[in-house]
Write a protein that holds these residues in place. Structure first.
Motif, PDB file in Angstrom:
ATOM      1  N   LEU A 146       1.046   2.914   9.254  1.00 38.42           N
ATOM      2  CA  LEU A 146       1.018   2.854   6.865  1.00 38.42           C
ATOM      3  C   LEU A 146       0.384   2.008   6.764  1.00 38.42           C
ATOM      4  N   ASN A 147      -0.514   1.200   7.452  1.00 36.93           N
ATOM      5  CA  ASN A 147      -1.364   0.039   7.094  1.00 36.93           C
ATOM      6  C   ASN A 147      -0.892  -1.154   6.022  1.00 36.93           C
ATOM      7  N   ASN A 148       0.499  -0.902   5.838  1.00 36.52           N
ATOM      8  CA  ASN A 148       1.368  -1.815   4.790  1.00 36.52           C
ATOM      9  C   ASN A 148       1.951  -3.029   5.193  1.00 36.52           C
ATOM     10  N   PRO A 149       2.237  -4.185   5.585  1.00 33.47           N
ATOM     11  CA  PRO A 149       3.108  -5.315   5.287  1.00 33.47           C
ATOM     12  C   PRO A 149       4.608  -4.112   4.501  1.00 33.47           C
ATOM     13  N   LEU A 150       5.223  -4.322   4.179  1.00 26.53           N
ATOM     14  CA  LEU A 150       5.853  -3.654   3.787  1.00 26.53           C
ATOM     15  C   LEU A 150       7.052  -2.246   4.695  1.00 26.53           C
ATOM     16  N   GLY A 151       5.820  -1.759   5.482  1.00 25.83           N
ATOM     17  CA  GLY A 151       6.683  -0.605   5.851  1.00 25.83           C
ATOM     18  C   GLY A 151       7.803  -1.268   7.009  1.00 25.83           C
ATOM     19  N   SER A 152       8.472  -0.185   6.901  1.00 22.19           N
ATOM     20  CA  SER A 152       9.800  -0.473   7.733  1.00 22.19           C
ATOM     21  C   SER A 152      10.751   0.987   7.789  1.00 22.19           C
ATOM     22  N   PRO A 153      11.523   1.744   8.242  1.00 22.78           N
ATOM     23  CA  PRO A 153      12.658   2.018   7.973  1.00 22.78           C
ATOM     24  C   PRO A 153      13.622   1.985   7.341  1.00 22.78           C
ATOM     25  N   TYR A 154      14.456   0.811   7.206  1.00 27.06           N
ATOM     26  CA  TYR A 154      15.070   0.180   5.820  1.00 27.06           C
ATOM     27  C   TYR A 154      14.142   0.650   4.417  1.00 27.06           C
ATOM     28  N   THR A 155      12.876  -0.246   4.323  1.00 25.21           N
ATOM     29  CA  THR A 155      12.570   0.798   3.025  1.00 25.21           C
ATOM     30  C   THR A 155      12.133   1.670   2.727  1.00 25.21           C
ATOM     31  N   LEU A 156      11.803   2.511   4.207  1.00 25.88           N
ATOM     32  CA  LEU A 156      10.768   3.679   4.265  1.00 25.88           C
ATOM     33  C   LEU A 156      11.759   5.115   3.118  1.00 25.88           C
ATOM     34  N   GLY A 157      13.449   4.420   3.527  1.00 28.23           N
ATOM     35  CA  GLY A 157      13.915   5.085   2.735  1.00 28.23           C
ATOM     36  C   GLY A 157      15.086   5.736   4.056  1.00 28.23           C
ATOM     37  N   LEU A 158      15.151   5.825   5.274  1.00 30.27           N
ATOM     38  CA  LEU A 158      15.169   6.608   6.115  1.00 30.27           C
ATOM     39  C   LEU A 158      16.811   6.043   6.671  1.00 30.27           C
ATOM     40  N   TYR A 173       0.622  17.611   3.690  1.00 39.30           N
ATOM     41  CA  TYR A 173       0.300  18.603   1.913  1.00 39.30           C
ATOM     42  C   TYR A 173      -0.543  17.761   1.891  1.00 39.30           C
ATOM     43  N   ARG A 174      -0.549  16.101   1.597  1.00 39.52           N
ATOM     44  CA  ARG A 174      -1.429  14.980   0.776  1.00 39.52           C
ATOM     45  C   ARG A 174      -2.918  14.387   1.479  1.00 39.52           C
ATOM     46  N   GLY A 175      -3.118  15.307   3.049  1.00 39.01           N
ATOM     47  CA  GLY A 175      -3.981  14.311   4.016  1.00 39.01           C
ATOM     48  C   GLY A 175      -2.565  13.379   4.832  1.00 39.01           C
ATOM     49  N   ALA A 176      -1.591  12.835   5.033  1.00 36.05           N
ATOM     50  CA  ALA A 176      -1.295  12.083   5.730  1.00 36.05           C
ATOM     51  C   ALA A 176      -2.275  10.919   5.614  1.00 36.05           C
ATOM     52  N   SER A 177      -2.421  10.438   4.313  1.00 35.76           N
ATOM     53  CA  SER A 177      -2.694   9.082   3.647  1.00 35.76           C
ATOM     54  C   SER A 177      -0.836   8.036   3.651  1.00 35.76           C
ATOM     55  N   PRO A 178      -1.379   6.625   4.510  1.00 39.98           N
ATOM     56  CA  PRO A 178      -0.228   5.676   3.961  1.00 39.98           C
ATOM     57  C   PRO A 178       0.361   5.744   2.745  1.00 39.98           C
ATOM     58  N   GLU A 179      -0.471   5.619   1.813  1.00 39.31           N
ATOM     59  CA  GLU A 179      -0.127   5.967   0.545  1.00 39.31           C
ATOM     60  C   GLU A 179       0.768   6.960   0.128  1.00 39.31           C
ATOM     61  N   THR A 180       0.467   8.361   0.334  1.00 40.56           N
ATOM     62  CA  THR A 180       1.207   9.048  -0.183  1.00 40.56           C
ATOM     63  C   THR A 180       2.993   8.733   0.601  1.00 40.56           C
ATOM     64  N   MET A 181       2.728   8.627   1.681  1.00 40.94           N
ATOM     65  CA  MET A 181       4.306   8.461   3.366  1.00 40.94           C
ATOM     66  C   MET A 181       5.175   7.957   2.702  1.00 40.94           C
ATOM     67  N   ILE A 182       4.681   6.384   1.769  1.00 36.80           N
ATOM     68  CA  ILE A 182       5.295   5.198   1.101  1.00 36.80           C
ATOM     69  C   ILE A 182       5.740   5.819  -0.303  1.00 36.80           C
ATOM     70  N   GLY A 213      -8.254   0.535   9.907  1.00 39.49           N
ATOM     71  CA  GLY A 213      -8.987   1.141   8.704  1.00 39.49           C
ATOM     72  C   GLY A 213      -9.182   2.271   8.881  1.00 39.49           C
ATOM     73  N   ASP A 214      -8.956   3.403   8.469  1.00 33.60           N
ATOM     74  CA  ASP A 214      -9.605   4.962   8.615  1.00 33.60           C
ATOM     75  C   ASP A 214     -10.297   5.130   9.384  1.00 33.60           C
ATOM     76  N   GLU A 215     -11.822   4.413   8.580  1.00 32.56           N
ATOM     77  CA  GLU A 215     -13.150   4.912   8.411  1.00 32.56           C
ATOM     78  C   GLU A 215     -13.567   4.814  10.283  1.00 32.56           C
ATOM     79  N   THR A 216     -13.223   3.312  10.190  1.00 35.88           N
ATOM     80  CA  THR A 216     -13.066   2.560  11.400  1.00 35.88           C
ATOM     81  C   THR A 216     -12.743   3.401  12.490  1.00 35.88           C
ATOM     82  N   ALA A 217     -11.247   4.021  12.439  1.00 41.05           N
ATOM     83  CA  ALA A 217     -11.369   4.256  13.343  1.00 41.05           C
ATOM     84  C   ALA A 217     -11.054   5.014  13.322  1.00 41.05           C
TER      85      ALA A 217
END
Length: 392
Positions: free
Chosen positions: A130-142, A198-207, A279-283
């Protein structure tokens, strides 16, 4: 005058020779400087690798010592040497101490290790994909989705509470609760992945989707609690406390297989996660299928989280806190960050569970309460520091 002219010509000749010498030495000196820079960079890299290996070995030794102490400590204290002899002798010795070790404490400690490895590994993978420091099973609602599933099973399917007869809560069918929590958590992950695709699998959409699904599950759980009977309400609250004493050798075996596969898979693709951090472009420029790597990472992290929460309840902040602590010490190279996070996560959960059942003895606290007391202040610290912390 003639002598003066000769002197001037001789001086000009000496100057030209000096300039020619300087022009010849320039490339050589530049080459030597480049070699020294490369050698310096190689020495610094080897030094970092050495420190990371030392950290891995040190955390592994600390985990072994903490696990031995966790098995030895309790209402009946068993000497560490006796613990080692009992473990080496096998489960069929038949003494009281062997029964305590093999049937009560060892499944709990091994369960804490496996759950700690799984949650911290899932957090490290989510933060990377997700390229985000707050990504975790708890913060994503699982975790919230799993609690909703447990509440549905307790109230709607007469699942009851798990091993809580001593509290008068009634244990009817804990397997129904576990299965329902697992299905709800995986359904939450499926919704996040479907909308992201559906929205392109961006990290922002997932979060954002994860936050929305988590809030929706929390609201639904609250509604169930509002209409639940007093005993069912107590059962739901009791289930939400993360407690590794619910682990048995059977559930430890299932978690070990899934977490072991997850650890092997993520280590094999550590280079891919390093590329995603750039970053996505570099990857994409180095040949990484970004969407596929992101979806596979999320599916694997969600599967591990769903199983862990279904077996022991909600153990918050382990997946969020541990990767950050390890990253501050050894850096962000996933080849070292993933195994180090797994080891430190296991160490944190073993120490927290030991403190939870010995600090206020004979009262035994659920380990989820201890991890929340540790993780919540660190979460606030992350929010306050923001990019200043993450970019270090």
């Amino acid at each position: 005058m003639a002598g003066s002219d000769e002197s001037v010509q001789a001086s000009e000749g000496t100057t030209r020779q000096a300039e020619g010498s300087t022009q010849l030495d320039g490339p050589a000196r530049s080459s030597e400087g480049a070699v020294r820079q490369v050698e310096g960079a190689a020495q610094r890299y080897l030094s970092r690798v050495g420190r990371r290996r030392q950290f891995l070995v040190g955390s592994g030794v600390a985990l072994a010592i903490a696990s031995l102490a966790a098995v030895a400590l309790g209402p009946t204290t068993i000497a560490p040497g006796d613990v080692v002899r009992i473990v080496l002798a096998g489960p069929n010795v038949g003494t009281v101490d062997a029964t305590i070790v093999w049937n009560i404490r060892l499944p709990r400690v091994v369960g804490a290790i496996v759950i700690g490895v799984g949650l911290s590994l899932a957090g490290a993978v989510m933060q990377s994909v997700l390229n985000n420091p707050l990504g975790s099973p708890y913060t994503l609602g699982l975790s919230h989705a799993a609690m909703f599933g447990a509440a549905v099973a307790i109230v709607g399917l007469d699942g009851g509470a798990m091993a809580a007869e001593s509290l008068g809560l009634g244990a009817f069918d804990p397997y129904v609760v576990t299965a329902s929590a697992f299905l709800a958590s995986m359904a939450s992950a499926g919704i996040i992945l479907a909308l992201a695709k559906y929205r392109g699998a961006s990290p922002e959409t997932m979060i954002l989707t994860g936050i929305a699904v988590g809030s929706l599950c929390t609201a639904a759980t609250t509604a169930i609690q509002y209409f639940a009977s007093q005993s069912d309400l107590a059962s739901i609250v009791f289930w939400s406390f993360g407690d590794v004493s619910r682990m048995s050798w059977h559930t430890v075996g299932i978690m070990t297989v899934v977490v072991g596969f997850g650890l092997g898979y993520t280590l094999r693709h550590s280079w891919t996660y390093n590329a995603l951090d750039a970053g996505d472009e570099t990857a994409r420029s180095v040949g990484v299928n970004v969407d596929a790597a992101r979806n596979r990472g999320m599916v694997l992290a969600s599967l591990i989280t769903a199983l862990a929460v279904a077996f022991v309840g909600i153990v918050g902040f382990v997946g969020l806190v541990v990767p950050h602590l390890v990253r501050k010490v050894i850096g962000n190279d996933k080849a070292f960050l993933l195994p180090a996070s797994a080891t430190v996560g296991a160490l944190l959960l073993v120490v927290s569970d030991t403190a939870a059942r010995t600090a206020l003895a004979p009262t035994v606290l659920p380990v989820g309460i201890v991890t929340s007391f540790v993780g919540a202040p660190f979460f606030i610290y992350l929010v306050v520091r923001g990019k200043e912390y993450w970019s270090q």
